[in-house]
Design an enzyme around this catalytic site. Structure first.
Site, PDB file in Angstrom:
ATOM      1  N   ASP A   7      48.547-106.065 -31.050  1.00 49.59           N
ATOM      2  CA  ASP A   7      48.820-105.835 -29.632  1.00 49.59           C
ATOM      3  C   ASP A   7      47.661-105.072 -28.998  1.00 49.59           C
ATOM      4  OD1 ASP A   7      50.259-105.707 -27.263  1.00 49.59           O
ATOM      5  OD2 ASP A   7      52.017-104.741 -28.132  1.00 49.59           O
ATOM      6  N   ASP A  54      55.878-110.919 -21.965  1.00 45.80           N
ATOM      7  CA  ASP A  54      57.018-110.041 -22.249  1.00 45.80           C
ATOM      8  C   ASP A  54      58.268-110.515 -21.515  1.00 45.80           C
ATOM      9  OD1 ASP A  54      55.807-108.396 -24.029  1.00 45.80           O
ATOM     10  OD2 ASP A  54      55.295-106.834 -22.588  1.00 45.80           O
TER      11      ASP A  54
HETATM   12  C1  DGJ Z   1      53.876-105.124 -25.701  1.00 48.03           C
HETATM   13  C2  DGJ Z   1      54.279-106.416 -26.359  1.00 48.03           C
HETATM   14  O1  DGJ Z   1      54.028-107.491 -25.500  1.00 48.03           O
HETATM   15  C3  DGJ Z   1      55.749-106.332 -26.750  1.00 48.03           C
HETATM   16  O2  DGJ Z   1      56.157-107.548 -27.315  1.00 48.03           O
HETATM   17  C4  DGJ Z   1      55.945-105.184 -27.706  1.00 48.03           C
HETATM   18  O3  DGJ Z   1      55.255-105.456 -28.901  1.00 48.03           O
HETATM   19  C5  DGJ Z   1      55.451-103.894 -27.085  1.00 48.03           C
HETATM   20  N1  DGJ Z   1      54.109-104.017 -26.601  1.00 48.03           N
HETATM   21  C6  DGJ Z   1      55.524-102.760 -28.076  1.00 48.03           C
HETATM   22  O4  DGJ Z   1      54.963-101.608 -27.608  1.00 48.03           O
END
Ligand code: DGJ
Length: 711
Positions: free
Chosen positions: A460, A529
């Site tokens: 990430d 997300d």
């Molecule tokens: C952003 C990601 O897009 C989410 O899926 C998740 O992993 C969060 N970060 C966790 O902090």
């Protein structure tokens, strides 16, 4: 096979794929003109273009403006210049000569043309590369700049080094296709008339970005999904970038793309070389659908590290548990996920350091001792025992100021002297250009995957750059923008080489790191997300314009959706996610027995068609927003079977769902619906369509799997 034909007398090269040619001509002033980008031509036909009437000369214009493939700044050219430098004495014009040209034949069947230019006076060499791979019309290009002088010459400042400038033919009109977005609403398709002037698609954020994605498609305004020509290009880069679409008043149009953004420069020292990322381009006929399929094939055949591998159905804990995780809860979820047929269990954020919320712990990559007193092994073992692979979330480029790492190394983050350090999500960006930081980062991850049986990392990156400085860097702090990405790529490459079974997902606060550069070293990407199945339709439609379903991570989450509050039936959520790499991200503890049973059936149904979804040809039958029904068809390359996924958000009273005309089937064949046993004639499916039997309710959906009958 791809071919490169050369006519030395006319100084002309014809680069041809199966259905297109790109023609280059070196004029008397050693300027490299893009003479043709379109249908396939023979060398003789291409030479005849030299007699084609040039537009009349206009006062105050160099007719070469807007026609240069190797697009250097200088002389009486005022249009966009893809290559801009400043020599130590302040001279900014380039005057280049072709020194030699070379053809390289690679072991994989691809062939490459290298045109080597040098400045007439200054010690600068510039090589432009064009690579053609078998079976595709995609041309991959990049540029290499080399300082050929000695220490006394001083550095050459590279102001702009676009990987490629593509010269489009004259069309009746020009329309630009792109995706725009924001967090939770990435990859929204946008097609607009190309205005006169320069339209710059860009990210200045140090990442690919949610806001724009580094590709563009141009047509003459009449192309649709099934018909018409498309000129497209895409940049393989995961940092800041610029893609300039230029339309001159003389109706010359170019697309030019490269890394970096204004006003970042690079000081090229004597003896040093700067290699740009790849920019790939293609001319296609057959509408936007054919253009997308060409890019999908290119990604599968020439970009992804393991293209033939089917991606497993995954479960991700993020929406279920947030930061509230621990071994017992994770095992409980893993057991429920395994019962549904999930193949890869991914534990998301919150497992390490003091990371019980988003304000602490980033950078301290050891399991939280309260949550995992015996480390990760007991959880990993249980996940493996359940027959699933184990995946783990990491965000290696970041640090919370409240972390042991930051307390020990406050100078490791991007920062300027005399300036505040802007925090976003309570975090700062590590300066990956620093050798000590990148060595530390690699060691952390290497140890993590060596000591634990981790099959998959979700990598990430949750915030863009700010105060992108490096006070000790010396005279060229700007290069950290580029080096961050180079070093990120190097760590990913090294981890993959040392741990060949490891698979990686690219994630950046949703879909902010999606590009051909990251896809060359990851196995799938997190799309957004936003997991609301209705919002996803548009996001996934934009995603599919360039990137294949094989890399599009899509989860089924809870209803009502935790972000949007919208309630959508389980089947609709599944069918939406089934058009990509299916995952489940809901809180399975809250799902009823009936929902769990239905979910297991739908996972099994996905597994029966996923080879078609992930590796087949995608035909967008009806885009979202086009009436009430949207549908996608995934066809086996041999056309022996296909899957159709149809989704309808709502229906007006008295209306019926239209039958869906399918694509690319054999009209003479018969196709059997594997669920109902109904046999359809190919000719009827192609002309009248597949009749749908969706219930009248809102958010109705279906998956139909058709297999060709033996004669
Ligand atoms: C952003 C990601 O897009 C989410 O899926 C998740 O992993 C969060 N970060 C966790 O902090």
């Amino acid at each position: 096979m791809p071919s490169i034909a050369h006519d030395p007398e006319h100084r002309l090269w014809v680069l041809s794929g199966p259905g297109s040619s790109y023609v280059l001509h070196l004029d008397d002033n050693h300027r490299l003109r893009g003479l043709h980008w379109g249908p396939r031509l023979t060398l003789e036909q291409a030479v005849s273009l030299l007699n084609y009437p040039a537009p009349g000369r206009r006062s105050c214009e160099d007719p070469a403006d807007g026609t240069l493939d190797f697009d250097t700044a200088g002389a009486m050219r005022y249009a966009h210049a893809g290559v801009q430098v400043r020599f130590p004495d302040g001279v900014r014009d380039l005057e280049t000569l072709l020194v030699e040209h070379e053809r390289l034949d690679h072991a994989d069947g691809s062939t490459e043309l290298v045109l080597r230019f040098a400045d007439r006076h200054y010690p600068l060499a510039l090589d432009t590369h064009y690579r053609l791979r078998p079976g595709t019309d995609v041309i991959e290009r990049h540029l290499v700049l080399r300082h050929t002088g000695t220490a006394t010459d001083g550095p050459v400042t590279v102001v702009r080094a676009d990987s490629a400038t593509w010269v489009l033919p004259r069309l009746g009109d020009y329309r630009l296709g792109q995706v725009r977005g924001q967090w939770s609403a990435e990859t929204q398709l946008n097609r607009t008339p190309l205005p006169y002037g320069e339209l710059v698609l860009t990210s200045r954020r140090g990442t690919t970005s949610h806001q724009a994605n580094p590709w563009a498609m141009v047509d003459d305004g009449t192309t649709d999904e099934e018909h018409g020509a498309v000129w497209s290009c895409a940049l393989a880069w995961s940092g800041s970038w610029r893609l300039t679409a230029q339309r001159l008043p003389t109706e010359r149009v170019t697309l030019s793309a490269g890394f970096g953004h204004d006003p970042i420069t690079w000081e090229l020292a004597p003896g040093e070389e700067l290699t740009t990322p790849l920019c790939a381009g293609a001319y296609t006929e057959g509408g936007f659908g054919a253009a997308s399929r060409l890019w999908h094939r290119h990604v599968l055949d020439h970009v992804l590290p393991h293209p033939d591998e089917l991606r497993p159905v995954l479960y991700n804990s993020w929406e279920a548990t947030g930061f509230d995780i621990g071994i017992t809860g994770q095992i409980e979820l893993a057991e429920k996920a395994a019962a549904l047929g999930v193949e890869l269990f991914v534990m998301d954020d919150g497992w390490f350091g003091a990371r019980t919320h988003d304000a602490a712990g980033l950078g301290d990559w050891t399991p939280n001792p309260d949550r995992f007193p015996d480390g990760l092994t007991p959880l990993i073992d249980r996940v493996h025992e359940l027959g699933m692979q184990f995946g783990l979330w990491v965000e290696p480029e970041m640090v919370n100021p409240d972390s042991d790492l930051y307390r020990a190394h406050p100078d490791w983050v991007l920062h300027h002297p005399n300036r505040r350090r802007t925090e976003h999500r309570n975090q700062l960006v590590l300066n990956l250009a620093r050798p000590d930081v990148i060595a530390w980062l690699h060691a952390q991850l290497d140890e993590l995957v060596t000591k634990n049986a981790i099959d998959f990392l979700k990598w990430d990156m949750n915030r863009p750059f700010t105060e992108a400085g490096w006070p000790d860097a010396g005279t060229d702090p700007d290069r950290l923008w580029i080096d961050h990405v180079h070093n990120l790529y190097a760590v990913l490459d090294r981890l993959r080489a040392d741990h060949p079974r490891l698979r990686i997902e690219s994630c950046s606060s949703g879909g902010a790191r999606l590009d051909l550069g990251i896809l060359a070293r990851t196995d799938q990407a997190w799309t957004s997300d936003n997991t609301d199945a209705v919002d996803r339709l548009a996001i996934q439609h934009g995603f599919s314009q360039l990137y294949p379903a094989r890399v599009m991570g899509a989860w089924v989450t809870d209803s009502p959706n935790p972000y949007t509050g919208r309630s959508v039936p389980l089947d609709f959520r599944f069918h939406t996610a089934m058009t990509g790499v299916l995952g489940i991200g809901g809180d399975l503890n809250q799902w009823s027995k009936a929902e769990l049973t239905r979910a297991a059936d739908l996972v099994a149904a996905y597994k029966r068609v996923r080879h078609l979804v992930q590796l087949g040809e995608q035909h967008r039958l009806r885009p979202p927003g086009d009436g009430e029904l949207t549908a996608v068809q995934f066809l086996a390359p041999d056309a022996l079977e296909c899957a159709v996924i149809a989704l309808r958000c709502s229906r007006h009273f008295g209306q019926h769902d239209p039958a869906l005309p399918l694509r690319a089937l054999d009209p003479a064949a018969r196709y059997r619906d594997t669920a109902t046993g109904t046999v359809h004639h190919g000719a009827i499916l192609l002309s009248h369509g597949l009749p749908l039997d969706l219930p009248p309710d809102d958010h109705a959906s279906a998956l139909v799997h058709l297999i060709r009958e033996e004669n």
